[in-house]
Design a protein around this motif. Structure first.
Motif, PDB file in Angstrom:
ATOM      1  N   ASP A  49     -60.330  30.857  17.206  1.00  0.00           N
ATOM      2  CA  ASP A  49     -59.286  30.797  18.224  1.00  0.00           C
ATOM      3  C   ASP A  49     -58.794  29.373  18.456  1.00  0.00           C
ATOM      4  OD1 ASP A  49     -61.531  29.764  19.427  1.00  0.00           O
ATOM      5  OD2 ASP A  49     -61.576  31.176  21.099  1.00  0.00           O
ATOM      6  N   LYS A  51     -60.449  26.921  19.753  1.00  0.00           N
ATOM      7  CA  LYS A  51     -61.149  26.251  20.842  1.00  0.00           C
ATOM      8  C   LYS A  51     -62.435  25.605  20.340  1.00  0.00           C
ATOM      9  CE  LYS A  51     -59.239  29.411  24.299  1.00  0.00           C
ATOM     10  NZ  LYS A  51     -59.518  30.458  25.319  1.00  0.00           N
ATOM     11  N   GLN A  64     -67.200  26.078  26.200  1.00  0.00           N
ATOM     12  CA  GLN A  64     -65.910  26.295  25.554  1.00  0.00           C
ATOM     13  C   GLN A  64     -64.894  25.293  26.099  1.00  0.00           C
ATOM     14  OE1 GLN A  64     -63.104  29.474  26.894  1.00  0.00           O
ATOM     15  NE2 GLN A  64     -63.685  30.459  24.966  1.00  0.00           N
ATOM     16  N   ASP A  66     -60.860  24.407  25.890  1.00  0.00           N
ATOM     17  CA  ASP A  66     -59.515  24.777  25.464  1.00  0.00           C
ATOM     18  C   ASP A  66     -58.759  23.489  25.154  1.00  0.00           C
ATOM     19  OD1 ASP A  66     -56.793  25.504  25.308  1.00  0.00           O
ATOM     20  OD2 ASP A  66     -57.122  27.245  26.592  1.00  0.00           O
ATOM     21  N   SER A  68     -55.786  22.948  24.273  1.00  0.00           N
ATOM     22  CA  SER A  68     -54.398  22.884  24.747  1.00  0.00           C
ATOM     23  C   SER A  68     -54.299  22.481  26.210  1.00  0.00           C
ATOM     24  CB  SER A  68     -53.699  24.235  24.541  1.00  0.00           C
ATOM     25  OG  SER A  68     -54.332  25.248  25.321  1.00  0.00           O
ATOM     26  N   THR A  69     -55.326  22.795  26.997  1.00  0.00           N
ATOM     27  CA  THR A  69     -55.291  22.480  28.429  1.00  0.00           C
ATOM     28  C   THR A  69     -56.339  21.445  28.834  1.00  0.00           C
ATOM     29  OG1 THR A  69     -56.865  24.240  28.997  1.00  0.00           O
ATOM     30  CG2 THR A  69     -54.510  24.825  28.904  1.00  0.00           C
TER      31      THR A  69
END
Length: 358
Positions: A49, A51, A64, A66, A68-69
């Motif tokens: 994914d 991540k 985990q 992310d 993108s954020t």
């Protein structure tokens, strides 16, 4: 999440982007603090994914990030067995300390991790956030915590050092197939499925490199020179023939030719640097972590040169190159992410995950 330290440092240095090389280098670092105190992130990988995933040495969690954020989330690994050998710990630590340091993405899209001295195998579903624990069938397989894993096409390979076995966890059936390493007390540790389709692994205590053909269960073993004693983690291949691994006791990086069986030793010029994990970038450089030096490090194979990149934390070095950094961050993971040309690393002592933009 982004740490307040990294944000403040970034804001302060943005105006200095045209400044000194040290200032420009600092801008390439981003740090992510874990929420759980003293969790000690250990191994790192990238899921299908996109991540970033890590596991923790002293809190038994899947982490985990992310990308993108920048958000960081922690997921508990269920506690199903007592922690062997840790009865002196406070009761609140009994359920969380497993000394886990393996996380890898399966070809089935799920995340797999080892549960350290609990001798269990963990599967995490990124879509449902469900974590499931599977027994390995060998409660004495990892009396010391370190082992490794690597994805195969139909299942996840993972080693058990004191059990002296390589296991294959079937993605579809969850059955575990076990292969016994021929040399007694070999201590199988780091591993990689190489370009020839075989599983290659380090025999840490036997000072050998092993090859497993999982189709017919046959092994081949190759003795190493003393300059590469205690081969530990092997997670890099170059030119379709060279496997790269760390040799902790001899402060070195080893190269093994799968076509000829020949080896080559590259020694870190700093005393007691203690290489731990390795990875390879898009240019063929071999990056590796060091337990006692607060630096990122890479070896250029064509020249044999070791380049070190100091982290922007102002750690103290007495007699640089001779004595360890104070305090040592205890860097463990070293993971290359090709999509944005970055290196991800873990710091047990500082309880955070770092990213370096190459």
């Amino acid at each position: 999440m982004f740490t307040s330290t990294s944000l403040a440092a970034g804001a302060a240095l943005i105006s200095l982007a045209a400044g000194s090389p040290v200032e420009r280098q600092a801008l390439k670092f981003t740090y992510y603090d874990l929420t759980t105190p003293l969790a000690s992130p250990c191994d790192i990988t990238t899921g299908q994914d996109g991540k970033i995933y890590a596991d923790t040495f002293t809190s038994n969690k899947i982490v985990q990030i992310d990308r993108s954020t920048g958000s960081l989330t922690e997921y508990d690994i269920p506690y199903t067995l007592p922690v062997l050998g840790n009865d002196v710990l406070p009761s609140d630590l009994q359920g969380r300390v497993a000394l886990s340091c393996v996380v890898q993405p399966g070809k089935d899209g799920l995340i797999y991790a080892a549960a350290g001295v609990r001798n269990e195998f963990v599967r995490f579903n990124p879509e449902t956030n469900e974590t499931k624990v599977f027994p390995t069938g060998n409660p004495l397989g990892n009396l010391q915590p370190f082992n490794d894993a690597w994805p195969g096409e139909t299942g996840m390979f993972f080693s058990q050092t004191t059990g002296n076995v390589i296991n294959l966890f079937d993605y579809a059936t969850t059955n575990v197939q076990t292969f016994e390493v021929p040399t007694p007390l070999a201590g199988p540790l780091g591993m990689i499925v190489a370009s020839d389709g075989a599983l290659w692994f380090c025999e840490m205590l036997a000072n050998k490199i092993g090859r497993l053909n999982a189709t017919d269960g046959t092994f081949k073993e190759y003795p190493l020179p003393l300059s590469l004693a205690t081969p530990s983690v092997m997670r890099a291949e170059t030119e379709g023939r060279y496997l790269w691994f760390t040799a902790i006791a001899t402060n070195a990086i080893g190269r093994f030719d799968i076509q000829t069986g020949e080896t080559k030793t590259f020694t870190d010029p700093r005393l007691l640097a203690t290489p731990i994990e390795d990875t390879v970038d898009s240019q063929g450089n071999i990056w590796y972590s060091t337990l006692t030096r607060n630096t990122l490090n890479y070896l250029t194979p064509s020249t044999g040169k070791v380049t070190t990149i100091a982290q922007p934390d102002g750690d103290l070095e007495i007699l640089p190159g001779l004595l360890p950094s104070l305090p040592p961050a205890a860097d463990i993971a070293m993971h290359y992410e090709p999509s944005d040309n970055s290196i991800w690393f873990s710091e047990l002592v500082n309880n955070r995950i770092g990213k370096y933009s190459i």
